[in-house]
Design a protein around this motif. Structure first.
Motif, PDB file in Angstrom:
ATOM      1  N   MET A 231       0.844  -1.199   0.000  1.00 47.85           N
ATOM      2  CA  MET A 231       0.000   0.000   0.000  1.00 47.85           C
ATOM      3  C   MET A 231       0.875   1.244   0.000  1.00 47.85           C
ATOM      4  O   MET A 231       1.992   1.202   0.518  1.00 47.85           O
ATOM      5  CB  MET A 231      -0.886   0.027   1.244  1.00 47.85           C
ATOM      6  CG  MET A 231      -1.988  -1.005   1.215  1.00 47.85           C
ATOM      7  SD  MET A 231      -2.257  -1.737   2.847  1.00 47.85           S
ATOM      8  CE  MET A 231      -0.832  -2.790   3.012  1.00 47.85           C
ATOM      9  N   VAL A 232       0.345   2.339  -0.540  1.00 51.43           N
ATOM     10  CA  VAL A 232       1.079   3.613  -0.549  1.00 51.43           C
ATOM     11  C   VAL A 232       0.163   4.688   0.018  1.00 51.43           C
ATOM     12  O   VAL A 232      -1.008   4.790  -0.383  1.00 51.43           O
ATOM     13  CB  VAL A 232       1.501   4.003  -1.990  1.00 51.43           C
ATOM     14  CG1 VAL A 232       2.183   5.370  -2.011  1.00 51.43           C
ATOM     15  CG2 VAL A 232       2.414   2.948  -2.602  1.00 51.43           C
ATOM     16  N   ALA A 233       0.699   5.482   0.952  1.00 48.98           N
ATOM     17  CA  ALA A 233      -0.088   6.585   1.528  1.00 48.98           C
ATOM     18  C   ALA A 233       0.308   7.896   0.865  1.00 48.98           C
ATOM     19  O   ALA A 233       1.495   8.169   0.665  1.00 48.98           O
ATOM     20  CB  ALA A 233       0.154   6.671   3.029  1.00 48.98           C
ATOM     21  N   SER A 250      -8.419  -6.726  -8.101  1.00 52.38           N
ATOM     22  CA  SER A 250      -7.115  -6.718  -8.772  1.00 52.38           C
ATOM     23  C   SER A 250      -6.210  -5.712  -8.080  1.00 52.38           C
ATOM     24  O   SER A 250      -6.629  -5.038  -7.125  1.00 52.38           O
ATOM     25  CB  SER A 250      -7.271  -6.383 -10.259  1.00 52.38           C
ATOM     26  OG  SER A 250      -7.871  -5.129 -10.377  1.00 52.38           O
ATOM     27  N   ASP A 251      -4.974  -5.578  -8.567  1.00 53.70           N
ATOM     28  CA  ASP A 251      -4.011  -4.697  -7.898  1.00 53.70           C
ATOM     29  C   ASP A 251      -4.461  -3.229  -7.967  1.00 53.70           C
ATOM     30  O   ASP A 251      -4.919  -2.762  -9.014  1.00 53.70           O
ATOM     31  CB  ASP A 251      -2.637  -4.818  -8.578  1.00 53.70           C
ATOM     32  CG  ASP A 251      -1.974  -6.152  -8.242  1.00 53.70           C
ATOM     33  OD1 ASP A 251      -2.598  -6.959  -7.527  1.00 53.70           O
ATOM     34  OD2 ASP A 251      -0.847  -6.373  -8.697  1.00 53.70           O
ATOM     35  N   GLY A 252      -4.309  -2.534  -6.859  1.00 56.22           N
ATOM     36  CA  GLY A 252      -4.558  -1.083  -6.843  1.00 56.22           C
ATOM     37  C   GLY A 252      -5.982  -0.715  -7.193  1.00 56.22           C
ATOM     38  O   GLY A 252      -6.207   0.223  -7.953  1.00 56.22           O
ATOM     39  N   ASP A 253      -6.949  -1.429  -6.634  1.00 56.12           N
ATOM     40  CA  ASP A 253      -8.340  -1.174  -7.020  1.00 56.12           C
ATOM     41  C   ASP A 253      -9.135  -0.385  -5.980  1.00 56.12           C
ATOM     42  O   ASP A 253     -10.327  -0.188  -6.150  1.00 56.12           O
ATOM     43  CB  ASP A 253      -9.058  -2.494  -7.363  1.00 56.12           C
ATOM     44  CG  ASP A 253      -8.996  -3.499  -6.209  1.00 56.12           C
ATOM     45  OD1 ASP A 253      -8.450  -3.156  -5.155  1.00 56.12           O
ATOM     46  OD2 ASP A 253      -9.498  -4.623  -6.386  1.00 56.12           O
ATOM     47  N   ILE A 254      -8.494   0.054  -4.877  1.00 53.93           N
ATOM     48  CA  ILE A 254      -9.227   0.830  -3.861  1.00 53.93           C
ATOM     49  C   ILE A 254      -8.358   1.967  -3.311  1.00 53.93           C
ATOM     50  O   ILE A 254      -7.191   1.760  -2.982  1.00 53.93           O
ATOM     51  CB  ILE A 254      -9.642  -0.037  -2.637  1.00 53.93           C
ATOM     52  CG1 ILE A 254     -10.222  -1.384  -3.074  1.00 53.93           C
ATOM     53  CG2 ILE A 254     -10.627   0.708  -1.748  1.00 53.93           C
ATOM     54  CD1 ILE A 254     -10.608  -2.302  -1.901  1.00 53.93           C
ATOM     55  N   VAL A 261      -4.795  11.315   5.508  1.00 59.64           N
ATOM     56  CA  VAL A 261      -4.125  10.777   4.311  1.00 59.64           C
ATOM     57  C   VAL A 261      -5.086   9.945   3.467  1.00 59.64           C
ATOM     58  O   VAL A 261      -6.228   9.716   3.861  1.00 59.64           O
ATOM     59  CB  VAL A 261      -2.901   9.899   4.710  1.00 59.64           C
ATOM     60  CG1 VAL A 261      -1.935  10.669   5.586  1.00 59.64           C
ATOM     61  CG2 VAL A 261      -3.328   8.610   5.407  1.00 59.64           C
ATOM     62  N   SER A 262      -4.606   9.517   2.290  1.00 61.89           N
ATOM     63  CA  SER A 262      -5.340   8.563   1.462  1.00 61.89           C
ATOM     64  C   SER A 262      -4.403   7.412   1.159  1.00 61.89           C
ATOM     65  O   SER A 262      -3.209   7.626   0.940  1.00 61.89           O
ATOM     66  CB  SER A 262      -5.767   9.194   0.139  1.00 61.89           C
ATOM     67  OG  SER A 262      -6.835  10.069   0.340  1.00 61.89           O
ATOM     68  N   VAL A 263      -4.960   6.200   1.124  1.00 61.49           N
ATOM     69  CA  VAL A 263      -4.111   5.025   0.911  1.00 61.49           C
ATOM     70  C   VAL A 263      -4.603   4.244  -0.296  1.00 61.49           C
ATOM     71  O   VAL A 263      -5.782   3.880  -0.377  1.00 61.49           O
ATOM     72  CB  VAL A 263      -4.116   4.108   2.161  1.00 61.49           C
ATOM     73  CG1 VAL A 263      -3.228   2.885   1.933  1.00 61.49           C
ATOM     74  CG2 VAL A 263      -3.664   4.874   3.404  1.00 61.49           C
ATOM     75  N   ILE A 264      -3.700   3.963  -1.247  1.00 63.88           N
ATOM     76  CA  ILE A 264      -4.030   3.127  -2.404  1.00 63.88           C
ATOM     77  C   ILE A 264      -3.462   1.733  -2.171  1.00 63.88           C
ATOM     78  O   ILE A 264      -2.380   1.565  -1.636  1.00 63.88           O
ATOM     79  CB  ILE A 264      -3.450   3.728  -3.718  1.00 63.88           C
ATOM     80  CG1 ILE A 264      -3.678   2.784  -4.923  1.00 63.88           C
ATOM     81  CG2 ILE A 264      -1.954   4.011  -3.624  1.00 63.88           C
ATOM     82  CD1 ILE A 264      -5.050   2.764  -5.456  1.00 63.88           C
ATOM     83  N   GLY A 265      -4.217   0.720  -2.536  1.00 66.13           N
ATOM     84  CA  GLY A 265      -3.714  -0.650  -2.424  1.00 66.13           C
ATOM     85  C   GLY A 265      -4.621  -1.577  -3.185  1.00 66.13           C
ATOM     86  O   GLY A 265      -5.649  -1.173  -3.690  1.00 66.13           O
ATOM     87  N   THR A 266      -4.279  -2.820  -3.238  1.00 70.17           N
ATOM     88  CA  THR A 266      -3.011  -3.369  -2.815  1.00 70.17           C
ATOM     89  C   THR A 266      -2.525  -4.327  -3.899  1.00 70.17           C
ATOM     90  O   THR A 266      -3.258  -4.569  -4.869  1.00 70.17           O
ATOM     91  CB  THR A 266      -3.106  -4.149  -1.463  1.00 70.17           C
ATOM     92  OG1 THR A 266      -3.690  -5.428  -1.705  1.00 70.17           O
ATOM     93  CG2 THR A 266      -3.936  -3.410  -0.471  1.00 70.17           C
ATOM     94  N   VAL A 288       0.784   3.879  -7.483  1.00 64.55           N
ATOM     95  CA  VAL A 288       0.556   5.306  -7.744  1.00 64.55           C
ATOM     96  C   VAL A 288      -0.168   5.472  -9.086  1.00 64.55           C
ATOM     97  O   VAL A 288      -1.117   6.271  -9.207  1.00 64.55           O
ATOM     98  CB  VAL A 288       1.889   6.085  -7.696  1.00 64.55           C
ATOM     99  CG1 VAL A 288       1.697   7.521  -8.158  1.00 64.55           C
ATOM    100  CG2 VAL A 288       2.472   6.059  -6.281  1.00 64.55           C
ATOM    101  N   ALA A 289       0.232   4.676 -10.084  1.00 65.09           N
ATOM    102  CA  ALA A 289      -0.432   4.757 -11.395  1.00 65.09           C
ATOM    103  C   ALA A 289      -1.896   4.342 -11.274  1.00 65.09           C
ATOM    104  O   ALA A 289      -2.789   4.947 -11.891  1.00 65.09           O
ATOM    105  CB  ALA A 289       0.299   3.865 -12.396  1.00 65.09           C
TER     106      ALA A 289
END
Ligand code: FAD
Length: 524
Positions: A231-233, A250-254, A261-266, A288-289
């Motif tokens: 995950m990336v914040a 799938s990857d990076g779907d939320i 902060v906001s967190v993208i994952g996973t 990030v993409a």
């Protein structure tokens, strides 16, 4: 060896599952000891994505998990609203996404009992202006975000109030068995190195991704597929609603907004070792993409840190081949080792989601009670029921209101500018802990070191305040070094753009003007 202890139930593991079991067992009047090798939420629970699932994510791929999340979402909201921010969530289908998935989504939600309200693209954009304007289909769902430290703090405090003994930094190193019955376990205190014997009528193994290792110590088998997710914040809240991509998991779907902060994952990668929480730079770039697709502009937003957690995915004996971890059910498993391995008084509860902790705890304690019965007077349940109505959900402005209410006047000072933490907040917590506190504990309780500077200034101020409360200087220095090792581990892969300047400043401060005494320590 220090004094022996005994209880009806020994719970091993202080993540969401173990704390839930301790809480539920105490509510039913059982005496409980919980042993956690690090701090509460020190495993996967403290490294999760932060979403109180509506269930929508799993309605197509894993309907049982979806239904459980939907029901438990409601349950947790009533048990610990102070730990939950009622953000709400969106599922959005974007250009290029399979339209059939979005078309089938409402029916799948209905079948799984997940609340979902179809919205027009214009309505979705009005509810969440940050979302990608190229929406093809959109649904509102009751997602929320969870502060796990606050949640486990509430549940463990209630359990302790009911008599449970919570032993952090105590690792179970072996079991004591008589024939085919587990009698208890030997714990090692990581602070003193001493061992302590705990006897219990039943031992509950709630060690998540480590369940297989712990079960093996008792001669039992639990197969866990460990799956690492990165995950990336981001340094800001990029949206106010949780935004899910309306596609198969799938990857990076939320993207989840949590506090400031906001967190993208996973990601979802099988790993051999549950302690493998490495993060590759390409995984960060991919996250990030993915965030940039859900929220245009996220790709150039300031990133704070990246981390990984390891999912405990359970595979039943004789279960299907290894397969991709993405396709393994997220549902939980309760193993009675008496029936499975012929070992009495030992059960494992594993898998599941943080969202389903209450259900997991209920089932585990039902099994414990079936084995040993209930005590005559479950006093704690009555005490809980007498309590006044609980306060409402956490709201971001509450943090500021709290600061204003505790501000100690001109003699008070801001210790952490990023999160607005006051000197009086830190001093109060340090005093309450009577010396057994570190900067990491302050981070989990007050969020010091979680903002853009990642502790660059506040960590030294906190170390000073802890030292002022008469803790030995060497111990404070050691703690500061540990804090920085962990911080730099999380920032090393996101050091680009504005955060790179911060990283250089933090490393320079750490290496020269504010360097802890002694030999320089190698940092990640
Ligand atoms: C990347 C990722 C994202 C996720 N996101 C979400 C989400 O958004 N929402 C959601 O609901 N769920 C999410 N999950 C799932 C959720 O985080 C886990 O299901 C849950 O946290 C597992 O909790 P646990 O208590 O079973 O395990 P853990 O939290 O790992 O707790 C087990 C504990 O056992 C301790 N332990 C191990 N061995 C010993 C020993 N010998 N003695 C004493 N203690 C020991 C460990 O230190 C650890 O603290 C996510 C999982 C991952 C990996």
């Amino acid at each position: 060896m220090t004094q022996a202890l005994s209880a009806d139930v020994l719970v091993i593991g202080g993540g969401s599952t173990g704390v839930g079991v301790a809480w539920e067992a105490t509510r039913r009047g059982l005496s409980v000891i919980l042993a956690e090798r690090s701090n509460l939420a020190g495993g996967t629970s403290g490294r999760f994505h932060g979403l109180l699932h509506s269930g929508g994510r799993y309605v197509v791929s894993d309907p049982r998990s979806a239904s459980e999340c939907a029901a438990e979402n409601k349950a947790l909201r009533s048990i610990a609203p102070q730990a939950i921010e009622d953000t709400g969530g969106l599922f959005v289908s974007l250009e290029g996404d399979d339209p059939a998935y979005a078309e089938g989504f409402p029916l799948a939600c209905e079948r799984a009992g997940v609340e979902a309200v179809a919205m027009s693209p214009a309505e979705a954009r009005s509810a969440e202006p940050a979302v990608n304007p190229g929406i093809q289909a959109a649904f509102w769902v009751p997602d929320a975000s969870v502060d796990v430290w606050r949640l486990l703090g509430i549940l463990s405090a209630q359990a302790a109030e009911g008599g449970a003994k919570i032993l952090e930094h105590h690792e179970v190193v072996s079991f004591e068995q008589e024939g085919q019955r587990v009698l208890g376990a030997r714990l090692k205190d990581s602070a003193t190195g001493e061992t302590r014997w705990v006897s219990a009528q039943v031992v509950v193994n709630a060690t998540g991704a480590w369940s297989g290792r712990v079960a093996a110590m008792a001669g039992c088998e639990v197969e866990i597929l460990a799956s690492r997710g990165v995950m990336v914040a981001f340094a800001d809240r990029l949206s106010h609603l949780a935004i899910n991509r309306c596609i198969r998991p799938s990857d990076g779907d939320i993207v989840v907004p949590i506090r400031t902060v906001s967190v993208i994952g996973t990601t979802d990668v099988a790993v051999a070792d549950p302690d493998d929480t490495t993060v590759a730079p390409e995984e960060v770039a991919a996250m990030v993409a993915a965030a940039d697709q859900l929220i245009p502009g996220a790709g150039s937003a300031r990133t704070l840190r990246a981390w990984a957690g390891v999912r405990p995915l359970y595979r039943p004996p004789g279960g299907a081949g290894s397969g991709a971890t993405r396709t393994v059910s997220r549902a939980h498993a309760l193993v009675d080792h008496a029936t499975q391995d012929g070992v009495e008084a030992f059960v494992t509860i594993t898998g599941g989601k943080l969202t389903t902790l209450r259900l997991m705890a209920e089932e585990a304690v039902d099994l414990v009670v079936a084995k040993i019965g209930l005590p005559a007077t479950p006093a704690f349940v009555e005490a809980l029921e007498e309590k006044p109505a609980r306060p409402a959900y956490f709201r971001l402005p509450d943090a500021l209101a709290h600061r204003e209410s505790v501000w100690g006047g001109d003699r008070d000072a801001v210790v952490c500018e990023c999160e607005g933490v006051l000197r009086s907040d830190v001093v109060a917590l340090v005093a309450a802990a009577r010396g057994r506190i570190g900067i990491g504990d302050l981070r989990r309780s007050l969020r010091v070191g979680m903002g853009p500077c990642q502790g660059g200034f506040c960590s030294y101020r906190c170390a000073g305040l802890i030292a002022e409360a008469a803790q030995a200087a060497e111990a404070v220095t050691e703690d500061l070094v540990e804090f920085w090792k962990e911080r730099f581990k999380g920032t090393a892969t996101v050091s680009f753009g504005a955060q790179a300047r911060q990283e250089i400043l933090d490393r320079w401060l750490y290496a020269s003007p504010l360097a802890p005494p002694g030999e320089p320590v190698a940092l990640p």
